[in-house]
Motif scaffolding. Structure first.
Motif, mmCIF file in Angstrom:
data_model
loop_
_atom_site.group_PDB
_atom_site.id
_atom_site.type_symbol
_atom_site.label_atom_id
_atom_site.label_comp_id
_atom_site.label_asym_id
_atom_site.label_seq_id
_atom_site.Cartn_x
_atom_site.Cartn_y
_atom_site.Cartn_z
ATOM 1 N N LYS A 139 0.823 -1.218 0.000
ATOM 2 C CA LYS A 139 0.000 0.000 0.000
ATOM 3 C C LYS A 139 0.856 1.267 0.000
ATOM 4 N N LYS A 165 1.482 1.793 -3.542
ATOM 5 C CA LYS A 165 0.239 2.274 -4.147
ATOM 6 C C LYS A 165 0.056 3.773 -3.879
ATOM 7 N N ASP A 210 -3.645 -0.349 -11.549
ATOM 8 C CA ASP A 210 -4.676 -1.369 -11.813
ATOM 9 C C ASP A 210 -4.214 -2.746 -11.364
ATOM 10 N N ASN A 262 -3.707 -2.971 -7.509
ATOM 11 C CA ASN A 262 -4.990 -3.122 -6.804
ATOM 12 C C ASN A 262 -5.502 -4.558 -6.896
ATOM 13 N N SER A 272 -5.912 -7.255 -3.802
ATOM 14 C CA SER A 272 -7.176 -7.961 -3.532
ATOM 15 C C SER A 272 -6.976 -9.480 -3.576
#
Lengths: 278, 278
Positions: A249, A252, B239, B242, B246
């Motif tokens: 993260k 990110k 993209d 993420n 997940s």
């Protein structure tokens, strides 16, 4: 020395090869509930004979090389059937297994070990010569093993060319979450990430090169081995996985905020892994 | 053929070796603003001479082998200084660079390429022989390049033993996010995860074995190259990142809920990566 190897897969098979090459075992009995594996182990010359468990325990050394959940069920059974034989395991986790045998009358005949070698392949076909040379092996709770049992196992690992380390089981299980289990989870998840995308994009893998192969290689690993490991070590694995997700993260956030400076700092910090991995 | 290589690092240096080994270049001029690299490139025999950019463009072929942000700044400058020379780049992203040269008068002299090979090391010392054999190379927007320029570049890559693929730049930049950029992010983040833990646990890395090394190897990669790549390709990388987070959360959920069945399904799905990566 007569040796029995229970589980003739990647690790059991590679140990059979090493024991014969080092002339440490004159006769190896194999035990495997998987008939295909048993037949292959014979055909490949890994073991001299295949026998049912109950008829295979008349050896000097019994090596338990099965998934960690199976080992937990089998070890008390074996401990009840042996007298003076030495029993060792080679499993990826130690705490739970050691708890299981803690109060056995002949606990001293058991030596808990974890040779730190493996590949993404499984079964007798995956067994290779020279697997253990130069690798680390952990022996846990050595003070609970009889001196002669410990010495036999230490001498075998030294003959294999391994570097022996001693740890308690809790410390071991934590360390392997960091240096092995999380690598497998990231690799499985990375494979699933790109396979998800592949549904839309046929050509995606035509460009896959060395870097990709290196990071997803472990994703070929066998669920029969890894589901029990992750579940048995779930608290440690969850700790590391949470830390890993929070590290991802940070990357990110750098991308979202176009923060080049912090991104560079994250990468430079990661670069210091080269202190450890040459 | 006289060749000029701008950037004498891992890729530029390895191309210099390949061009000389294949007898494709009789004389190679190197350009490098990093004086240490420039001196090493001479000392290692990668290039015959080092010159400033402005004095190095009298070659038949000019290879731009610098980080993607530097390439974007240099390419218009080069295009304004050349006449009939062929210019090619070897960068990891194509859309932004192609936009920069789209309206140059001599756009046809430029061929946009991406040889899909690299290692975690950088600089002239990292250059190796045989780097490109059997690997893929992408040529983007070939219809915008003059026929003779395209043919020259194709013949060089064929001589290197590479498999040429043609793509548009948007498609290329998406694919590399999946098969290269995400692998680097996971590897950097994995290194930071374990380095974070190392502060508490001295001995953690004494157990690191092949699987760990394989997944963190890319974490040694150079930020000077990777910060610009991640930033320039940030939408695609976000993209994939993420999606990857997940996917990791699915593993986390399985562990939290002790859902063996779903964990096994996730791993079995990941195993199908072996269709693609032998």
């Amino acid at each position: 020395m007569k040796v029995t190897i229970i589980g003739t897969g990647l690790i059991g098979g590679s140990m059979a090869i090493a024991l014969k090459e080092m002339n440490l075992a004159q006769h190896i009995t194999g035990v495997d509930c998987n008939k295909v594996y048993a037949e292959k182990a014979i055909a490949l010359g890994l073991v001299d004979v295949i026998r049912p468990l109950e008829e295979a325990l008349d050896a000097d050394l019994i090596i338990l090389a099965v998934p960690v959940d199976v080992a937990e069920n089998m070890l008390p059974l074996i401990m009840n059937l042996i007298s003076n034989q030495v029993v060792m395991d080679v499993g990826s986790l130690k705490k739970s297994l050691l708890d299981v045998v803690a109060h056995e009358a002949n606990r001293g005949r058991f030596v808990a070990t974890h040779p730190m070698w493996g590949t993404e392949y499984s079964g007798p076909d995956a067994a290779v010569s020279g697997a253990f040379i130069g690798k680390a092996v952990v022996i846990c709770e050595k003070e609970q093993s009889d001196d002669d049992a410990l010495l036999l196992v230490e001498n075998i690992y030294r003959a294999f060319g391994m570097k022996i380390q001693y740890m308690n089981a809790i410390e071991h299980d934590l360390h392997v979450a960091y240096v092995s289990h999380i690598s497998h989870i990231t690799s499985f998840a990375l494979a699933n990430t790109v396979l998800e995308k592949e549904k839309e994009e046929d050509k995606i893998f035509s460009l896959a090169s060395g870097g990709f192969e290196s990071t997803v290689r472990l994703a070929k690993s066998n669920p029969d081995m890894w589901v029990p490991i992750f579940m048995q070590n779930r608290e440690n694995v969850l700790d590391v996985l949470n830390e890993h997700i929070s590290q991802l993260k940070k990357f990110k956030s750098c991308l979202e905020k176009e923060n080049n400076v912090y991104l560079e700092a994250l990468i430079k910090n990661a670069n210091s892994i080269s202190k450890i991995i040459k």
